[in-house]
Design a protein around this motif. Structure first.
Motif, PDB file in Angstrom:
ATOM      1  N   THR A  33       1.035   4.333  -2.868  1.00 45.80           N
ATOM      2  CA  THR A  33       0.883   5.742  -2.497  1.00 45.80           C
ATOM      3  C   THR A  33       2.053   6.573  -2.993  1.00 45.80           C
ATOM      4  OG1 THR A  33      -0.306   5.043  -0.501  1.00 45.80           O
ATOM      5  CG2 THR A  33       0.486   7.315  -0.573  1.00 45.80           C
ATOM      6  N   ARG A  58       1.957   0.566  -9.956  1.00 42.88           N
ATOM      7  CA  ARG A  58       0.727   0.121  -9.323  1.00 42.88           C
ATOM      8  C   ARG A  58       0.553  -1.389  -9.473  1.00 42.88           C
ATOM      9  NH1 ARG A  58      -2.994   4.940 -11.897  1.00 42.88           N
ATOM     10  NH2 ARG A  58      -2.363   6.607 -10.462  1.00 42.88           N
ATOM     11  N   MET A  96       4.354  14.756   1.942  1.00 42.38           N
ATOM     12  CA  MET A  96       3.688  13.486   1.633  1.00 42.38           C
ATOM     13  C   MET A  96       4.681  12.453   1.122  1.00 42.38           C
ATOM     14  SD  MET A  96       0.793  12.068   1.856  1.00 42.38           S
ATOM     15  CE  MET A  96      -0.062  10.594   1.307  1.00 42.38           C
ATOM     16  N   ARG A 137       5.041  18.250  -3.156  1.00 41.67           N
ATOM     17  CA  ARG A 137       4.432  17.283  -2.243  1.00 41.67           C
ATOM     18  C   ARG A 137       5.521  16.672  -1.365  1.00 41.67           C
ATOM     19  NH1 ARG A 137       0.767  19.593  -4.085  1.00 41.67           N
ATOM     20  NH2 ARG A 137      -1.194  18.781  -4.987  1.00 41.67           N
ATOM     21  N   VAL A 166       1.846   7.263  -6.789  1.00 37.79           N
ATOM     22  CA  VAL A 166       0.886   8.312  -7.143  1.00 37.79           C
ATOM     23  C   VAL A 166       1.411   9.692  -6.741  1.00 37.79           C
ATOM     24  CG1 VAL A 166      -1.438   9.191  -6.714  1.00 37.79           C
ATOM     25  CG2 VAL A 166      -1.077   6.731  -6.994  1.00 37.79           C
ATOM     26  N   THR A 167       1.967   9.796  -5.534  1.00 36.82           N
ATOM     27  CA  THR A 167       2.420  11.098  -5.024  1.00 36.82           C
ATOM     28  C   THR A 167       3.592  11.654  -5.822  1.00 36.82           C
ATOM     29  OG1 THR A 167       1.754  10.365  -2.805  1.00 36.82           O
ATOM     30  CG2 THR A 167       3.130  12.331  -2.929  1.00 36.82           C
ATOM     31  N   THR A 181       5.389   8.831   2.933  1.00 32.88           N
ATOM     32  CA  THR A 181       5.217   7.549   2.240  1.00 32.88           C
ATOM     33  C   THR A 181       6.533   6.784   2.139  1.00 32.88           C
ATOM     34  OG1 THR A 181       5.452   8.704   0.110  1.00 32.88           O
ATOM     35  CG2 THR A 181       3.222   8.304   0.914  1.00 32.88           C
ATOM     36  N   LEU A 187       0.824  -1.206   0.000  1.00 28.85           N
ATOM     37  CA  LEU A 187       0.000   0.000   0.000  1.00 28.85           C
ATOM     38  C   LEU A 187       0.862   1.261   0.000  1.00 28.85           C
ATOM     39  CD1 LEU A 187      -2.793  -1.034   2.548  1.00 28.85           C
ATOM     40  CD2 LEU A 187      -2.987  -0.864   0.060  1.00 28.85           C
ATOM     41  N   ALA A 188       1.949   1.241   0.763  1.00 30.14           N
ATOM     42  CA  ALA A 188       2.841   2.409   0.799  1.00 30.14           C
ATOM     43  C   ALA A 188       3.499   2.642  -0.554  1.00 30.14           C
ATOM     44  CB  ALA A 188       3.909   2.205   1.881  1.00 30.14           C
TER      45      ALA A 188
END
Length: 474
Positions: A328, A430, A341, A338, A331-332, A345, A324-325
């Motif tokens: 993230t 992903r 964030m 950013r 995407v970030t 992550t 999951l990390a």
């Protein structure tokens, strides 16, 4: 009366059994040597990753050529990983560590030749650098396979996971040092010779200490019953047993994919972030947070597993959270501004991802008994290198060349900067994260209670029992 005599006799036998085991303080010296060597090799591996753009300009090569300084570690480790497993299980821990120390030291020294102006290498300087990296790459599997063998031979059962954690996590510690030290030493390309000299110091020190200080390949008296019964199968027979061991194969594929992802993350982080306007220092900070949080996670999980023996539950949970990390982060990293964030992550990715490493290695040894420790961990390492090479080459193939962007902080090489955030790149990251989640869901039949049986070394059949319990769930 007879019952009392029988109990007394059993008690005397128990005392006699415990008296056969002994621990030696020099096991901590061996652990320190292996840890220093592991840390040094990781530093040499990722020397140029945090300053890839400056290295490309200094040596007058493309970014792809700089990336090959990291990829060569993976390529060489695939065939030599199998050789290293044979060396560790057949020749012994002492000669394996000394051989790896000399390869590591010679590689670090040869790298320095590439920046010595009086040699007049000019266009050949990069190939001297590449040759040095190849020698360091030969040392890597010998070093990385050693912690499980060291823990099994020199440490008692209640310290094995902790010893494995310390020696194994010295590798990400080296990655941490490289991420922080390289940008600090190379504010400009002209400082690359200084960086190579600094990175050679730990390699030379580790070689001297290993050669002079290691005298035994096994302790005179074993520290535990598992060390007493650690006679392993012949190398080829062990490989055949592993390839027929379904729980082990699933662990190798899942864990190997995770290591491949961490390899890509560590080697390509600076190139991914600089195109979006993030500095090399910030990329190094993200790499440092990734590693520091990973070391913390591995330390805490190592202590937890040593006390609870919940190997399988811990591995599954950390696999899912690290996947999951990674999604993230993928995407970030598409967006500018950013920083907070991205830092969060990266920290979570490292905390849950690196925590798996020592536990999964120990689990691989446990569920593959009676195969040797070097063979069981070595095959996982080879699988991870194959998956890492595929990911590295694929991700580079999915990039596109972009013209100079005012907001970009990349030092352009001779062909321009690389954009790593195309639609294909995002889909690939992903998919990789989703694949890890899928592998974790692939084996819901694992008997979680089997973790309580791991490291039960009272009888010679303990490992066979664990393997059967795991295999019967499929």
């Amino acid at each position: 009366m007879e019952g009392a005599e029988a109990a007394s006799l059993l008690g005397e036998r128990g005392l006699g059994r415990r008296a056969q085991f002994k621990t030696y303080r020099r096991r901590w010296f061996l652990l320190a040597v292996v840890s220093l060597l592991n840390c040094s090799n990781a530093m040499l591996w990722l020397t140029f990753a945090p300053v890839a753009d400056k290295a490309a300009a200094y040596f007058h090569v493309s970014l792809e050529m700089v990336n090959w300084l990291s990829i060569v570690y993976l390529l060489i480790s695939i065939p030599f990983g199998l050789v290293a497993t044979w060396v560790l299980d057949s020749v012994g821990l002492r000669y394996t560590v000394i051989l790896s120390a000399w390869l590591n030291m010679m590689g670090s020294v040869i790298r320095i030749f590439s920046v010595l102006k009086f040699l007049g290498l000019n266009s050949q300087s990069y190939w001297y650098l590449f040759t040095g990296q190849c020698l360091c790459a030969l040392a890597q599997p010998l070093i990385i396979f050693s912690p499980t063998k060291l823990a099994a031979l020199w440490f008692p059962d209640h310290q094995r996971a902790t010893a494995n954690m310390i020696a194994s996590m010295s590798n990400p510690l080296g990655i941490l040092i490289a991420n922080v030290l390289s940008p600090a030493l190379v504010p400009e390309g002209k400082h690359i010779p200084l960086m190579l000299g600094v990175y050679a110091i730990p390699a030379v020190t580790a070689c001297a200490v290993a050669t002079v200080g290691i005298h035994e390949k096994v302790p005179p008296t074993p520290p535990s019953a598992s060390a007493t019964n650690s006679s392993s199968q012949p190398f080829l027979m062990g490989l055949k047993m592993l390839l027929r061991n379904k729980p082990y194969i699933i662990l190798a594929v899942c864990f190997g994919g995770g290591i491949g992802m961490f390899t890509c993350f560590s080697a390509l982080l600076e190139q991914i972030l600089c195109e979006k306007g993030y500095s090399n220092e910030f990329a190094g900070l993200n790499g440092a947070l990734f590693t520091v949080c990973g070391l913390l996670g591995a330390f805490l999980l190592g202590l937890y597993v040593d006390r609870t023996r919940n190997f399988i539950e811990s591995t599954k949970i950390c696999f899912c959270l690290s996947a999951l990390a990674s999604i993230t982060f993928a995407v970030t990293s598409r967006f500018r501004h950013r920083a907070i964030m991205l830092a969060i992550t990266s920290s979570l990715f490292g905390f849950f991802g690196f925590a798996i490493y020592p536990i999964a290695m120990e689990l691989a040894v446990e569920c593959s008994y009676p195969v040797g420790e070097g063979t069981s961990t070595g095959l996982i390492f080879v699988a991870s290198q194959i998956e890492g090479v595929i990911l590295m080459i694929l991700l580079q193939a999915l990039t596109v060349r972009v013209s100079e962007d005012p907001s970009s902080t990349c030092a352009l090489d001779q062909d321009g900067a690389l954009d790593w955030t195309t639609g294909q790149k995002r889909q690939q990251l992903r998919w990789t994260g989703a694949q890890m989640c899928f592998h974790c869901r692939l084996n819901p039949g694992f008997d979680l209670s089997a973790g309580s049986y791991l490291c039960n070394t009272d009888t010679k059949s303990w490992g066979h029992t664990v393997t059967q319990r795991l295999a019967n769930t499929f």
